[in-house]
Design a protein around this motif. Structure first.
Motif, PDB file in Angstrom:
ATOM      1  N   GLY A  78      59.711  38.217  73.372  1.00  0.00           N
ATOM      2  CA  GLY A  78      60.148  38.852  74.610  1.00  0.00           C
ATOM      3  C   GLY A  78      59.339  38.419  75.814  1.00  0.00           C
ATOM      4  O   GLY A  78      59.182  39.181  76.781  1.00  0.00           O
ATOM      5  N   LEU A  79      58.817  37.168  75.771  1.00  0.00           N
ATOM      6  CA  LEU A  79      57.921  36.680  76.827  1.00  0.00           C
ATOM      7  C   LEU A  79      58.504  35.477  77.570  1.00  0.00           C
ATOM      8  O   LEU A  79      57.753  34.655  78.089  1.00  0.00           O
ATOM      9  N   THR A  80      59.820  35.404  77.647  1.00  0.00           N
ATOM     10  CA  THR A  80      60.446  34.238  78.291  1.00  0.00           C
ATOM     11  C   THR A  80      59.985  34.078  79.738  1.00  0.00           C
ATOM     12  O   THR A  80      59.672  32.969  80.182  1.00  0.00           O
ATOM     13  N   GLU A  81      59.926  35.166  80.489  1.00  0.00           N
ATOM     14  CA  GLU A  81      59.549  35.069  81.908  1.00  0.00           C
ATOM     15  C   GLU A  81      58.108  34.613  82.083  1.00  0.00           C
ATOM     16  O   GLU A  81      57.771  33.947  83.059  1.00  0.00           O
ATOM     17  N   GLN A  82      57.242  34.972  81.153  1.00  0.00           N
ATOM     18  CA  GLN A  82      55.821  34.587  81.260  1.00  0.00           C
ATOM     19  C   GLN A  82      55.514  33.268  80.558  1.00  0.00           C
ATOM     20  O   GLN A  82      54.365  32.826  80.540  1.00  0.00           O
ATOM     21  N   SER A  83      56.523  32.629  79.959  1.00  0.00           N
ATOM     22  CA  SER A  83      56.253  31.470  79.093  1.00  0.00           C
ATOM     23  C   SER A  83      55.535  30.347  79.825  1.00  0.00           C
ATOM     24  O   SER A  83      54.653  29.693  79.254  1.00  0.00           O
ATOM     25  N   GLY A  84      55.901  30.095  81.088  1.00  0.00           N
ATOM     26  CA  GLY A  84      55.243  29.024  81.839  1.00  0.00           C
ATOM     27  C   GLY A  84      53.760  29.282  82.002  1.00  0.00           C
ATOM     28  O   GLY A  84      52.923  28.400  81.769  1.00  0.00           O
ATOM     29  N   ASP A  85      53.410  30.505  82.412  1.00  0.00           N
ATOM     30  CA  ASP A  85      51.996  30.875  82.580  1.00  0.00           C
ATOM     31  C   ASP A  85      51.266  30.817  81.242  1.00  0.00           C
ATOM     32  O   ASP A  85      50.105  30.379  81.178  1.00  0.00           O
ATOM     33  N   ILE A  86      51.929  31.251  80.176  1.00  0.00           N
ATOM     34  CA  ILE A  86      51.287  31.237  78.859  1.00  0.00           C
ATOM     35  C   ILE A  86      50.993  29.812  78.422  1.00  0.00           C
ATOM     36  O   ILE A  86      49.895  29.505  77.938  1.00  0.00           O
ATOM     37  N   MET A  87      51.973  28.901  78.608  1.00  0.00           N
ATOM     38  CA  MET A  87      51.772  27.513  78.188  1.00  0.00           C
ATOM     39  C   MET A  87      50.653  26.840  78.977  1.00  0.00           C
ATOM     40  O   MET A  87      49.873  26.058  78.434  1.00  0.00           O
ATOM     41  N   ARG A  88      50.585  27.149  80.271  1.00  0.00           N
ATOM     42  CA  ARG A  88      49.500  26.566  81.081  1.00  0.00           C
ATOM     43  C   ARG A  88      48.143  27.095  80.614  1.00  0.00           C
ATOM     44  O   ARG A  88      47.143  26.371  80.636  1.00  0.00           O
ATOM     45  N   THR A  89      48.109  28.333  80.189  1.00  0.00           N
ATOM     46  CA  THR A  89      46.862  28.918  79.681  1.00  0.00           C
ATOM     47  C   THR A  89      46.479  28.309  78.338  1.00  0.00           C
ATOM     48  O   THR A  89      45.324  27.921  78.113  1.00  0.00           O
ATOM     49  N   VAL A  90      47.447  28.219  77.429  1.00  0.00           N
ATOM     50  CA  VAL A  90      47.200  27.644  76.099  1.00  0.00           C
ATOM     51  C   VAL A  90      46.755  26.192  76.211  1.00  0.00           C
ATOM     52  O   VAL A  90      45.953  25.707  75.402  1.00  0.00           O
ATOM     53  N   ASP A  91      47.234  25.495  77.254  1.00  0.00           N
ATOM     54  CA  ASP A  91      46.888  24.090  77.459  1.00  0.00           C
ATOM     55  C   ASP A  91      45.384  23.902  77.681  1.00  0.00           C
ATOM     56  O   ASP A  91      44.864  22.797  77.548  1.00  0.00           O
ATOM     57  N   VAL A  96      51.495  16.607  64.601  1.00  0.00           N
ATOM     58  CA  VAL A  96      52.229  17.700  65.226  1.00  0.00           C
ATOM     59  C   VAL A  96      51.189  18.701  65.728  1.00  0.00           C
ATOM     60  O   VAL A  96      50.364  19.191  64.956  1.00  0.00           O
ATOM     61  N   ASP A  97      51.208  18.965  67.038  1.00  0.00           N
ATOM     62  CA  ASP A  97      50.194  19.821  67.656  1.00  0.00           C
ATOM     63  C   ASP A  97      50.900  20.851  68.535  1.00  0.00           C
ATOM     64  O   ASP A  97      51.477  20.516  69.567  1.00  0.00           O
ATOM     65  N   LEU A  98      50.836  22.101  68.125  1.00  0.00           N
ATOM     66  CA  LEU A  98      51.587  23.159  68.818  1.00  0.00           C
ATOM     67  C   LEU A  98      50.951  23.581  70.137  1.00  0.00           C
ATOM     68  O   LEU A  98      51.531  24.390  70.864  1.00  0.00           O
ATOM     69  N   THR A  99      49.784  23.031  70.467  1.00  0.00           N
ATOM     70  CA  THR A  99      49.170  23.353  71.762  1.00  0.00           C
ATOM     71  C   THR A  99      49.692  22.446  72.875  1.00  0.00           C
ATOM     72  O   THR A  99      49.465  22.718  74.055  1.00  0.00           O
ATOM     73  N   ILE A 100      50.364  21.356  72.501  1.00  0.00           N
ATOM     74  CA  ILE A 100      50.861  20.423  73.513  1.00  0.00           C
ATOM     75  C   ILE A 100      52.105  20.998  74.169  1.00  0.00           C
ATOM     76  O   ILE A 100      53.099  21.292  73.517  1.00  0.00           O
ATOM     77  N   ALA A 101      52.038  21.158  75.510  1.00  0.00           N
ATOM     78  CA  ALA A 101      53.195  21.689  76.232  1.00  0.00           C
ATOM     79  C   ALA A 101      53.603  20.787  77.385  1.00  0.00           C
ATOM     80  O   ALA A 101      54.753  20.736  77.762  1.00  0.00           O
ATOM     81  N   ARG A 102      52.662  20.016  77.937  1.00  0.00           N
ATOM     82  CA  ARG A 102      52.863  19.216  79.136  1.00  0.00           C
ATOM     83  C   ARG A 102      53.079  20.141  80.331  1.00  0.00           C
ATOM     84  O   ARG A 102      53.851  21.069  80.279  1.00  0.00           O
ATOM     85  N   GLY A 103      52.417  19.857  81.410  1.00  0.00           N
ATOM     86  CA  GLY A 103      52.440  20.751  82.560  1.00  0.00           C
ATOM     87  C   GLY A 103      53.731  20.752  83.348  1.00  0.00           C
ATOM     88  O   GLY A 103      54.072  21.737  83.985  1.00  0.00           O
ATOM     89  N   LEU A 104      54.479  19.637  83.332  1.00  0.00           N
ATOM     90  CA  LEU A 104      55.657  19.558  84.179  1.00  0.00           C
ATOM     91  C   LEU A 104      56.805  20.378  83.584  1.00  0.00           C
ATOM     92  O   LEU A 104      57.148  20.246  82.416  1.00  0.00           O
ATOM     93  N   ASP A 105      57.412  21.184  84.419  1.00  0.00           N
ATOM     94  CA  ASP A 105      58.427  22.122  83.937  1.00  0.00           C
ATOM     95  C   ASP A 105      59.721  21.449  83.500  1.00  0.00           C
ATOM     96  O   ASP A 105      60.523  22.059  82.800  1.00  0.00           O
ATOM     97  N   TYR A 106      59.928  20.188  83.916  1.00  0.00           N
ATOM     98  CA  TYR A 106      61.233  19.600  83.580  1.00  0.00           C
ATOM     99  C   TYR A 106      61.310  19.055  82.165  1.00  0.00           C
ATOM    100  O   TYR A 106      62.375  18.629  81.722  1.00  0.00           O
TER     101      TYR A 106
END
Length: 452
Positions: A177-190, A271-281
């Motif tokens: 239930g964290l879709t809206e916060q997902s961008g902030d979460i991924m940047r933090t996990v990065d 396979v590394d689940l911490t990799i998200a890449r910063g660019l939103d596209y």
């Protein structure tokens, strides 16, 4: 008139001839490798209309861009190679064949603070595969093989291609239930590699507003490690709760499945689940490549899958996948670490021909013959003492020097000195050519990069 003191602007790299030759070798290997996979070379203007470059920019991009007026025109220097590619494909889409595969090695400009290994003008080396409407997942599976071939051809052995899929991450956060916060979460996990799990947990709670249970679930998820098959098996336990997650896992399984067929040894791929890449596209597979002995450098090659490259310029759906190497930064770091091979020739010529007679015709003819045979040849006709001529050859690092005097001309021979061994021969022009060609091939047989 007062003389100005010559200087190079801060954040701009200007190389001396020898390191420039090393940089050119790296570029040539990139061109050759990319060409092996059917990518066509592309060059786009360094200057574009500001509205073109800023169409999907804003924020930090607008602060860093070099922007200026020329008459009524509002212009800017390109800050990456992806936005000009988007404009190019939107403009010429009717004339291109899809999937369109291009590589580009070019300078980009960012007005950020210059610091060690960070430049305001720098080369990027990009490849992208652009589809028309759709793009098969196999293209995403092929990218690791291109990265692997590129770096092994350069001479690197200790590197790892880390891969994830944004659909897996977005699907996982949707489950919580964290879709809206997902961008902030991924940047933090990065930031995990830099600040550690405890500080990431604190930021998830304080900056992202998560509960203890949510933060714990996220840290448990990104801590899934092991061999690729083990990670994929563990991810299988999350299926059935999000269609997006399931699609991402299917794509990741496909990428891993074809690794061996594409010639990528498993030890080079994780396979590394911490990799998200910063660019939103980025919307699918994402890649980061690191040098195992130099983690402080960060990613030396990154990129991923995106669903619509040119959405700001056309309604045409143009999905793609691509990667970029920050070539100037990589070159700088390799030089700083002493990893650029000092034994490879960096001279502008393979042979320096020094006439020892007033009549230059025989030396000119010999130089012409050597060039026709593919030997890089410089003819030295300056009126200097012999010692000065040899000093010039030494300073250039020319592998071979040919002397052509009256005795050699009369005997139909060529005097040639190997500047590395000091050995001197007197052979026919054809035999000398064969000797030089063999020696040059041996000298060029090493890799550009040597790991310590």
């Amino acid at each position: 008139m007062a003389k100005m003191t010559p200087r190079t602007l801060s954040g701009f790299m200007e190389l001396l001839p020898q390191p420039q030759q090393q940089m050119e070798r790296m570029m040539e290997i990139l061109r050759q490798t990319y060409s092996l996979y059917g990518f066509t070379p592309l060059d786009t203007p360094v200057i574009e209309a500001s509205e073109v470059l800023l169409a999907k920019g804003g924020g930090e991009t607008e602060k860093q861009i070099y922007r200026f007026q020329k008459g009524d025109a509002d212009l800017a220097l390109r800050f990456d190679l992806t936005v000009p590619l988007a404009k190019y494909v939107a403009l010429h889409g009717g004339e291109l064949s899809f999937p369109f595969r291009r590589y580009q090695i070019g300078k980009v400009y960012r007005g950020e603070r210059a610091q060690r290994g960070r430049f305001r003008e720098f080369y990027q080396a990009d490849i992208d595969v652009i589809g028309d409407g759709k793009l098969d997942i196999t293209n995403e599976a092929e990218i690791p093989s291109i990265i692997y071939q590129t770096f092994t051809r350069l001479g690197l052995k200790r590197f790892q291609i880390r891969v994830n899929n944004r659909k897996i991450l977005n699907g996982f956060y949707a489950m919580l239930g964290l879709t809206e916060q997902s961008g902030d979460i991924m940047r933090t996990v990065d930031k995990l590699d830099k600040i550690g799990a405890d500080k990431v947990r604190q930021l998830l709670l304080s900056d992202c507003g998560l509960t203890d249970a949510q933060a714990e679930e996220i840290l448990k998820f990104i801590a899934i490690t092991g061999e690729n098959r083990q990670v994929l098996a563990a991810l299988g336990g999350y299926t059935g709760r999000s269609d997006l997650f399931d699609q991402g896992l299917s794509e990741l399984n496909t990428v891993v499945k074809y690794l061996a067929d594409f010639g990528v040894p498993e030890e080079y791929f994780a396979v590394d689940l911490t990799i998200a890449r910063g660019l939103d596209y980025y919307t699918g597979t994402v890649y980061e490549t690191t040098l195992l002995d130099h983690p402080e450098i960060g990613s030396v090659c990154s990129g991923g899958r995106y669903d619509n490259l040119a959405e700001y310029y056309t309604d045409r759906q143009l999905p793609g996948v691509g990667i970029s190497i920050g070539l100037t930064r990589l070159f700088y770091v390799l030089g700083e670490q002493g990893m650029l091979n000092p034994d490879l020739p960096t001279a502008p010529a393979d042979v320096l021909v020094i006439p020892m007679t007033e009549d230059l015709a025989p030396a000119i003819s010999l130089s012409t013959k050597l060039r026709a045979a593919g030997i890089r040849t410089q003819l030295y006709t300056e009126q200097k003492k012999f010692k000065a001529k040899m000093s010039y050859a030494d300073r250039l690092g020319v592998p071979y020097v040919i002397f052509l005097g009256d005795d050699e001309i009369a005997a139909g021979l060529v005097a040639c000195k190997d500047m590395t061994s000091g050995e001197q021969t007197k052979l026919s022009a054809d035999d000398t050519l064969a000797l030089i060609r063999k020696g040059i091939d041996e000298k060029n047989s090493g890799k550009v990069i040597v790991e310590k």
